[in-house]
Design an enzyme around this catalytic site. Structure first.
Site, PDB file in Angstrom:
ATOM      1  N   CYS A 159       0.865  -1.177   0.000  1.00 52.70           N
ATOM      2  CA  CYS A 159       0.000   0.000   0.000  1.00 52.70           C
ATOM      3  C   CYS A 159       0.898   1.223   0.000  1.00 52.70           C
ATOM      4  O   CYS A 159       2.028   1.168  -0.490  1.00 52.70           O
ATOM      5  CB  CYS A 159      -0.939  -0.032   1.210  1.00 52.70           C
ATOM      6  SG  CYS A 159      -0.084  -0.042   2.799  1.00 52.70           S
ATOM      7  N   HIS A 205      -2.560  10.358   4.507  1.00 57.08           N
ATOM      8  CA  HIS A 205      -3.126   9.017   4.307  1.00 57.08           C
ATOM      9  C   HIS A 205      -4.608   9.061   4.653  1.00 57.08           C
ATOM     10  O   HIS A 205      -4.985   9.317   5.796  1.00 57.08           O
ATOM     11  CB  HIS A 205      -2.393   8.007   5.199  1.00 57.08           C
ATOM     12  CG  HIS A 205      -2.603   6.575   4.812  1.00 57.08           C
ATOM     13  ND1 HIS A 205      -3.782   5.906   5.051  1.00 57.08           N
ATOM     14  CD2 HIS A 205      -1.782   5.683   4.193  1.00 57.08           C
ATOM     15  CE1 HIS A 205      -3.676   4.663   4.609  1.00 57.08           C
ATOM     16  NE2 HIS A 205      -2.468   4.493   4.081  1.00 57.08           N
TER      17      HIS A 205
END
Length: 660
Positions: free
Chosen positions: A25, A582
């Site tokens: 990720c 994020h």
């Protein structure tokens, strides 16, 4: 960073043949390993290119960092000949491998379902406890408060009505929450829950007595006799119904053309689910309840104190299933025939279990630093000690897991103790601190000792284990604290010279201010539900519960990271500060769904410029946390990083102060 070298070191530490699947990720490698026991953890911990590791849900995750993880992953893929795997495919591999614990997965699902309905349960539980105090005989004298002051009768009646509503209509609340958790429309789940408690059905609490009397009404449907039985206070039937409904709804959404979907999907989903509910789910669950009842009676009569200890250990898990709703029918029979039975063995055990859950919850309240958890644990522990444990079980203890199991052990010990002294109840009442009122007077002594045992043991077990558990990830912090203490001592011995050095240092230092990546409510990084961020493996910073689905550039700089998944951005400011933005936790699994990026890698951005959009409700509906993290990934390059704004955050404010 030498990406090739880091990849080689990681492969060596894991074992070339030990990697079953791999993905990445924005910040970490996500791996499914054949055997995690073969990992050379020391090698990974000492690798300067690895910021941290942890294992969760069958995935072994290695934190590398934004801007580097994709390059390390590419090298790792070459070294192991692993094909590129999406995070969603990796999740499926982990599940197929069976790396996750089925019991813990089930517990997690229950927690996800019940946490949203906690406000209703907490409010109702505390009001129910108040009602029990006002109506209990012998608590403040020979008569109850309501008998002493009849003028309060109507007020108490209203309190009882409001208190009982969340539990009597629990299928409606669970129907909504569970259906949503299983991927269906929550309102359809609520509608099905309403159908299960309609007034024309026999009340769920009276079903056993009505059936025993042979007075149960039936529908005749295609030759089938279907009992018109309600499900007030039920849990397991509603969970099963919600799962069936969600699967049917998703099936019809796929099969029915869009022009007819809105009209026919809800209708078909409800009628088929309703038919299955009353024909199959209800009768099966009632059979399970009857089997449990007969088993409990046999257990007590055959095994005595040992059996009661086993019953006490598993009483709280039984509460989770909702099957404890069948206990009043057993207790009524036992108490009605008290001359032969001596009384009820179930009520004393319920008191031990409830007090144990309350004691464990109270320990959590004292240990936690999360204000929300502390407030919830405070109210829930009181509620449990007064006889209503659902808020404590589902809201606190199950969520953390270890308090629930500590309470089970304490309850088992206390239940075995009262079983040894044959403690029995002569009446039904509130299974908590005032439960002694319902106990036979010749058993008050052992019962009160059992109460103390249950409370003290559950509190002690939870507190000791919890402190040990919480201390493990804090080892590094403790070391830093010790180092800081040594430095402070040195400063104290050289106060004057150090003061001059400090002044000189301050004159030559500079401070960089960083704005917010989103508007909303401040969340301390330590409270984020992801160890990579909460333990600051990626660096210091803050989190924001965004009130708008837009992220902004917190400073002037260059976009260094912009992933295809559109859930994370990296920015390097003109002063060299490296910022990771994020969006959400594990939202990489959405593979871009619900996200829209407005920038690309290499773009120059200005402070306050929109970077992208995200659909908060869609992320929540998919089962993910949409919290926005704002992390300084090169934290080690600076003397100090401080959060300068908490509470409500707006875009015109500064949130971080960085000292070079």
């Amino acid at each position: 960073m030498d990406h090739r070298k880091v990849a080689e070191d990681v492969v060596k530490a894991l074992g070339t043949d030990n990697i079953q699947a791999a993905a990445h990720c924005a910040t970490r490698l996500r791996l499914v390993l054949k055997d995690e026991d073969k990992i050379d953890q020391g090698a990974l911990d000492n690798n300067p290119g690895v910021k941290g590791t942890f294992s969760v849900n069958g995935q072994y995750q290695i934190i590398i960092g934004a801007g580097d993880v994709d390059k390390v992953y590419a090298e790792l893929a070459q070294l192991t000949n692993a094909k590129e795997t999406s995070t969603e495919e990796l999740k499926a591999v982990a599940q197929d491998k069976g790396a996750s614990n089925p019991l813990m997965d089930f517990v997690k699902v229950l927690s996800d379902i019940f946490v949203p309905v906690l406000p209703a349960l907490v409010g109702g539980a505390l009001l129910m406890a108040l009602n029990n105090v006002l109506t209990a005989e012998g608590l403040f004298g020979a008569k109850s408060v309501i008998e002493t002051y009849p003028a309060l009768a109507d007020l108490v009646d209203m309190v009882n009505l409001i208190a009982s509503a969340p539990f009597a209509f629990l299928p409606v609340l669970i129907g909504f929450s569970a259906t949503k958790r299983f991927g269906g429309n929550g309102y359809l789940g609520a509608a099905m829950g309403m159908a299960m408690v309609m007034p024309q059905l026999v009340n769920g609490y009276d079903v056993a007595n009505v059936a025993a009397a042979g007075e149960m009404p039936f529908w005749n449907i295609f030759g089938l006799n279907v009992a018109q039985a309600g499900y007030q206070g039920s849990v397991i039937p509603v969970l099963a119904v919600a799962w069936i409904l969600a699967q049917l709804e998703k099936f019809f959404h796929k099969k029915i053309p869009a022009a007819f979907d809105f009209t026919f999907t809800p209708m078909l989903t409800l009628i088929i689910t309703g038919f299955l509910t009353f024909v199959l789910v209800g009768p099966i669950m009632r059979t399970v309840s009857d089997g449990l009842t007969n088993g409990l009676v046999w257990l007590y009569q055959t095994t005595g104190a040992i059996g009661l200890g086993i019953f006490g250990t598993f009483y709280s898990p039984i509460v989770i299933t909702g099957l404890h709703q069948s206990f009043p029918a057993i207790e009524t029979t036992l108490i009605a025939n008290i001359a032969q039975t001596g009384g009820s063995f179930i009520f004393p055990v319920a008191c031990m279990a409830n007090l144990a859950q309350g004691g464990a919850c109270f320990a959590v309240m004292l240990m936690t630093k999360d204000d929300k958890v502390k407030n919830l644990a405070s109210a829930s522990s009181v509620s449990a000690m007064l006889g209503i444990t659902e808020p404590a079980i589902f809201g606190v203890n199950l969520k953390l897991r270890f308090p629930f199991f500590c309470a089970m052990i304490a309850s088992g010990i206390a239940s075995a103790f009262i079983g040894f002294f044959h403690v029995l109840a002569s009446a039904m009442g509130s299974a908590g601190l005032i439960g002694f009122i319902s106990i036979r007077s010749d058993s008050w002594g052992p019962f009160l000792i059992g109460m103390v045992l249950s409370l003290v043991l559950s509190f002690t077990f939870t507190y000791l284990y919890g402190r040990k558990k919480l201390a493990q990830p804090a080892a590094e912090t403790a070391a830093v604290g010790a180092s800081a203490a040594q430095e402070e001592a040195a400063v104290a011995t050289e106060a004057e010279s150090q003061s001059q050095e400090d002044s000189s240092s301050k004159e030559g230092s500079s401070v960089i201010s960083i704005g917010p990546a989103a508007s909303g409510q401040f969340i301390a990084l330590e409270n984020v539900n992801d160890p990579v961020f909460s333990q600051k493996m990626m660096g210091d910073g803050l989190a924001i519960d965004a009130d708008k689905g837009t992220v902004y550039a917190p400073a002037d700089g260059e976009i260094t990271v912009a992933y295809d998944s559109q859930h994370a951005y990296g920015i390097k400011t003109q002063e060299g500060v490296e910022i990771l933005i994020h969006i959400g936790i594990d939202t990489v699994n959405l593979e871009g769904q619900g996200f829209e990026s407005l920038v690309e890698q290499g773009d120059q951005v200005s402070k306050g410029q929109e970077l992208g959009h995200f659909d908060i409700e869609a992320i929540k509906a998919a089962g993910y946390d949409p919290t926005v993290m704002e992390i300084i990934t090169n934290t080690a390059d600076y003397q100090d990083i401080q959060v300068v704004k908490e509470g409500k955050i707006t875009l015109d404010q500064e949130v971080l102060s960085i000292q070079k």
